[in-house]
Design a protein around this motif. Sequence first.
Motif, PDB file in Angstrom:
ATOM      1  N   ARG A   1     -11.864   2.289   0.450  1.00  0.00           N
ATOM      2  CA  ARG A   1     -10.948   1.470   1.268  1.00  0.00           C
ATOM      3  C   ARG A   1     -11.751   0.339   1.919  1.00  0.00           C
TER       4      ARG A   1
ATOM      5  N   SER B   1     -14.283   6.905  -3.101  1.00  0.00           N
ATOM      6  CA  SER B   1     -12.958   6.508  -3.596  1.00  0.00           C
ATOM      7  C   SER B   1     -12.309   7.768  -4.193  1.00  0.00           C
TER       8      SER B   1
ATOM      9  N   THR C   1      -1.662  -0.819  -3.964  1.00  0.00           N
ATOM     10  CA  THR C   1      -2.835  -0.020  -3.633  1.00  0.00           C
ATOM     11  C   THR C   1      -2.390   1.426  -3.417  1.00  0.00           C
TER      12      THR C   1
ATOM     13  N   HIS D   1      -7.928   3.626  -3.633  1.00  0.00           N
ATOM     14  CA  HIS D   1      -8.991   3.882  -2.642  1.00  0.00           C
ATOM     15  C   HIS D   1      -9.297   5.362  -2.485  1.00  0.00           C
TER      16      HIS D   1
ATOM     17  N   ASP E   1      -3.917  -4.934 -11.860  1.00  0.00           N
ATOM     18  CA  ASP E   1      -4.040  -5.353 -10.467  1.00  0.00           C
ATOM     19  C   ASP E   1      -3.610  -4.226  -9.523  1.00  0.00           C
TER      20      ASP E   1
ATOM     21  N   ASN F   1      -8.821  -1.042 -10.073  1.00  0.00           N
ATOM     22  CA  ASN F   1     -10.047  -0.983  -9.281  1.00  0.00           C
ATOM     23  C   ASN F   1     -10.092   0.285  -8.441  1.00  0.00           C
TER      24      ASN F   1
ATOM     25  N   MET G   1     -12.144   2.047  -5.840  1.00  0.00           N
ATOM     26  CA  MET G   1     -13.160   1.580  -4.888  1.00  0.00           C
ATOM     27  C   MET G   1     -12.812   2.086  -3.498  1.00  0.00           C
TER      28      MET G   1
ATOM     29  N   ASP H   1      -3.627   4.937  -1.696  1.00  0.00           N
ATOM     30  CA  ASP H   1      -4.626   5.449  -0.754  1.00  0.00           C
ATOM     31  C   ASP H   1      -4.122   6.778  -0.186  1.00  0.00           C
TER      32      ASP H   1
ATOM     33  N   THR I   1       0.846  -1.189   0.000  1.00  0.00           N
ATOM     34  CA  THR I   1       0.000   0.000   0.000  1.00  0.00           C
ATOM     35  C   THR I   1       0.884   1.242   0.000  1.00  0.00           C
TER      36      THR I   1
ATOM     37  N   ASP J   1      -5.267  -1.222  -7.041  1.00  0.00           N
ATOM     38  CA  ASP J   1      -6.463  -0.672  -6.397  1.00  0.00           C
ATOM     39  C   ASP J   1      -6.199   0.773  -6.002  1.00  0.00           C
TER      40      ASP J   1
ATOM     41  N   CYS K   1     -12.193  -3.978 -14.883  1.00  0.00           N
ATOM     42  CA  CYS K   1     -11.979  -2.940 -13.875  1.00  0.00           C
ATOM     43  C   CYS K   1     -13.248  -2.738 -13.053  1.00  0.00           C
TER      44      CYS K   1
END
Lengths: 578, 578
Positions: free
Chosen positions: A268, A276, A111, A243, A239, A264, A266, A113, A87, A241, A296
């Motif tokens: 958290r 998001s 990810t 958030h 792959d 993606n 989306m 975030d 992350t 993400d 996606c």
Amino acid sequence: MYVSMESFGLQPDGGEDAALAVLRAIDYCRGIPGATLVFPEGTYHFWPEKALERLYYISNHDQEKTRKIAFPLIGMNGFTLDGQGSTFMMHGLTTPFVIDNSSDITLTRFTIDYERSTITQGTVVQADESGFDVSISEDYPYEVSSGKLIAVGEGWKEPVKGIIVMDPHTKAPKQGSGDILMWGYYDRGTVEESGKRRIRYSGFDHYSPENGDIVLLQSGYRDCPGIFVNNSRNILVEDVDLHASIGMGFIAQNSEYLHLRAFNVMPRPHSDRLFSASADATHFVNCQGKIELENCLFENQMDDPCNVHSIYAQVSERHGEDLLCRLVHPQQRGIQVFHPDDRVRLVRNDSLLPYFESQVKAVRAINAEYMLVELEAPLPADVNGGDGLENLTRTPDLHVHGCVARANRARGFLITTPGKVLFEGNVISTPGAAIKISGDANYWFESGAVRSVAIRENVFEDCNYCYPFWGRGIIDIDPEITNPESFEGRYHENIAIERNLFRTFHPVLATGHSIAGFTFTNNVVELSDRYRQADELPYVIDLKACSYVEVSGNRCQEGVLVSRINGKEIQQLAAVKE
Amino acid sequence: MYVSMESFGLQPDGGEDAALAVLRAIDYCRGIPGATLVFPEGTYHFWPEKALERLYYISNHDQEKTRKIAFPLIGMNGFTLDGQGSTFMMHGLTTPFVIDNSSDITLTRFTIDYERSTITQGTVVQADESGFDVSISEDYPYEVSSGKLIAVGEGWKEPVKGIIVMDPHTKAPKQGSGDILMWGYYDRGTVEESGKRRIRYSGFDHYSPENGDIVLLQSGYRDCPGIFVNNSRNILVEDVDLHASIGMGFIAQNSEYLHLRAFNVMPRPHSDRLFSASADATHFVNCQGKIELENCLFENQMDDPCNVHSIYAQVSERHGEDLLCRLVHPQQRGIQVFHPDDRVRLVRNDSLLPYFESQVKAVRAINAEYMLVELEAPLPADVNGGDGLENLTRTPDLHVHGCVARANRARGFLITTPGKVLFEGNVISTPGAAIKISGDANYWFESGAVRSVAIRENVFEDCNYCYPFWGRGIIDIDPEITNPESFEGRYHENIAIERNLFRTFHPVLATGHSIAGFTFTNNVVELSDRYRQADELPYVIDLKACSYVEVSGNRCQEGVLVSRINGKEIQQLAAVKE
């Protein structure tokens, strides 16, 4: 060659600012074409203080600002970043990824975030006739000043400019809300502190959320898109993400061959967050080659899941054989819309129809707003101030498949590209139109006309539940032409809608005008009762100023499903040719 | 080759926006080394709308902003601009001249002015115990909002941040005023509208101007220096008048061989204006080669006539063999202080004395604030965070002769360069110190120590009349070393003050510390009664922590003129060796 972040002194979950170590690792990898930079799995934090800074004009974002960048992939040719499940946690106004002047880049397995984005989430309590209270957790610092709510982050403060009302049961925008507490509507209200971590809104006479509703209080910054791609080619994001982002999830301009697979956007997971990205999930401006969105998820972002377009520059004045052109929309300023050898055409301001085509010989950028464009062919005598100049070269093909879009604010997929568009096997449930095909040279300046769009085998699940805010039909084709029936030419061409399933409480399947070649065939329509239906039922297909229309082979449930094609009412969806 | 602006469709006194035509003429001249662009005499107007835009980090100006430039001389090699007596009138936030990445440039025979600069001029009327009214003519639009005065220009609004009080008789800052109504002092007051084109200030308990005083209300912008020179060489500005600028009159950085001859910063003639540039008249940062100021007039600008210095970068952290360095002062951010092959040295934070010298191998700019610097020699073990890194290569020689400086706010000539400095035949009458030789690595971060300064045959006319605001002695040598007597090494070297005429009401001729080699010889001192003298008469020469001091051969009027050298009191100025 594999390069581990550990050789740059960065440990997973160490908690320190990773920006400088990552910059040094990227500098090192720049010298090794084909390098893969590997992060041991863990959480890495990024602050803006020691992050690389660059001035970028990013389309549809705040302009004329330098940005601090956590991963500045600038001038990289052949590079993979493998997060191995890590992350990357952003702090303050840090832009996560910039890919600029680069080629053959893969980003995978991580990810993105933010510790604190520009969305402040709260819960409505004590709603009554005079107003409503919002309870806000400590995750979202704020101040109240002179009747205004100001979101507070690390190193930034920004007034809240609107409220998005979310339904606690569907976790999506609430039916009947839409933008009813945003922008100008929002300015009608005032805020005061009404308790510890609690504020009270009053002055909204036109609408109130109810107790238990979740509200997303949106501040205005659009500084930090998750991934910004500029002037680059062959980009794969797989792959990954996202958030949160302070701006769009992914935005590319002047780039080609862009592939998002399992990207993606989306909220958290395992949190109560219902947001998001703070703007569109993905956005493509002046791109070419092929754009592919595959498998996606675009969920709970604060604007559309996808928008593909180029830009109409407005003709300002003719200077001899040069056209002084202007980028009118403030968020398009500074974008290099034209390049030598690009094929371009002039379109009329009112009809959007082309009247002259040539190739760019030279471009002199003057400032973010104005440029001088010289064409290969002599200019026609009747070029008018206010007409649009459109790029025909930077128009990508688009393939969207296996994607899910839902619970976001606003519309679904905005498609404005003359390239070949294939939209298949997606599941869409948006509060506005699921697909919007527009084009305009007067307000948004998003070009251009479509030539081949196939929309097939998708599921449209109860779209347009915030009608009338963000679209008319589930598929809405509305180029900004004030009097479409007064022109013989058609702006859009060849839109085929076939073998889709419309499971919908709102049976307005397609609306549009100024299309040559519209087919709506072999679709299945099922009526749902998930949302309240509007009192007055509009036409199920409603088209005007269209030619070569075919509606046939569709199956639908019982009920009055009346269409209107070029002014004529037609019962059912069975078979129409016009 | 001569190129006339008329061939680009621009007529003198036409009144239209000249920006685009001038840009096209400059583009044309770029292809013709040695071209002279000639303006038929007249007034030409420039607005920002269609002016070239660039991001520049300009030292001692507002940073991280793009600027719109009337004359963007970028990448020009061999170019002369001859205004033939024309006036270039700026509107809004237009930057008049940028010379960037260019060589062999001559600018001659024109005037730079602004229709409305960020100075608002008014006249004090009805001053009484509770406050004072200011009458402001229609030339200076403004607004009053929440007790604050806001200056309004074309396309900009900016709060006023201070008042400079001007004496209507001397047309210069008023004795006793100084910065007494600026910045924090200014914030004590409030403003209200008290009539048509009239405002009232109240709340200043500590000072009031009197009826008839002229006040210059200064807004904060420092966006648009008159002439900005970046990364260029061999620049001559000759016979150019500057009546206003929103920032400095002339600012050069990372440039060499700069010659200003009859560059006159002065109020617009035949007007009631008492201001010229809104900041320093001239400023040179990180330059090298030779700087020559010849027969220039620096009058009524809102800061010093001249400042020559380089920049101390602060050592932040050691990263292996790299030094992470920081530009601490916000107005120095983004300046490229170090370049490969530059000679540099490390100095201690407290003594400013050097302890390590090497050459730059590589520099990695991270953002406007931070950079990584790699040196040729291995770093010493005792490098400390907070120490300074100083550039020894970018240190120019300076020759100032035949110049007049008067009636400005603040000090005179600020000299902080190890190059050879010759200051001769000038006439200086400044409200603060006429010459200031400082250096500090903690607040302004202006380097470096002088090695050879000759100040001779100048006339210093009643300087320091706003004492104690802007200096102690007429020549004030005050490097920011907190305990100068605790160090054996001396920061500055070889300052010779000879054959000058000090005609002064304030007989504090020279103050200083941390100097090796100070001579004050064969000067003439005449006492004047033009201003009120301070009640307590300080030392006429006051030095501490100095070595190799010689005071001899000076002539002065009768009176008690006591000096203090390294703690010892000495009568008269006749002959001292220490």
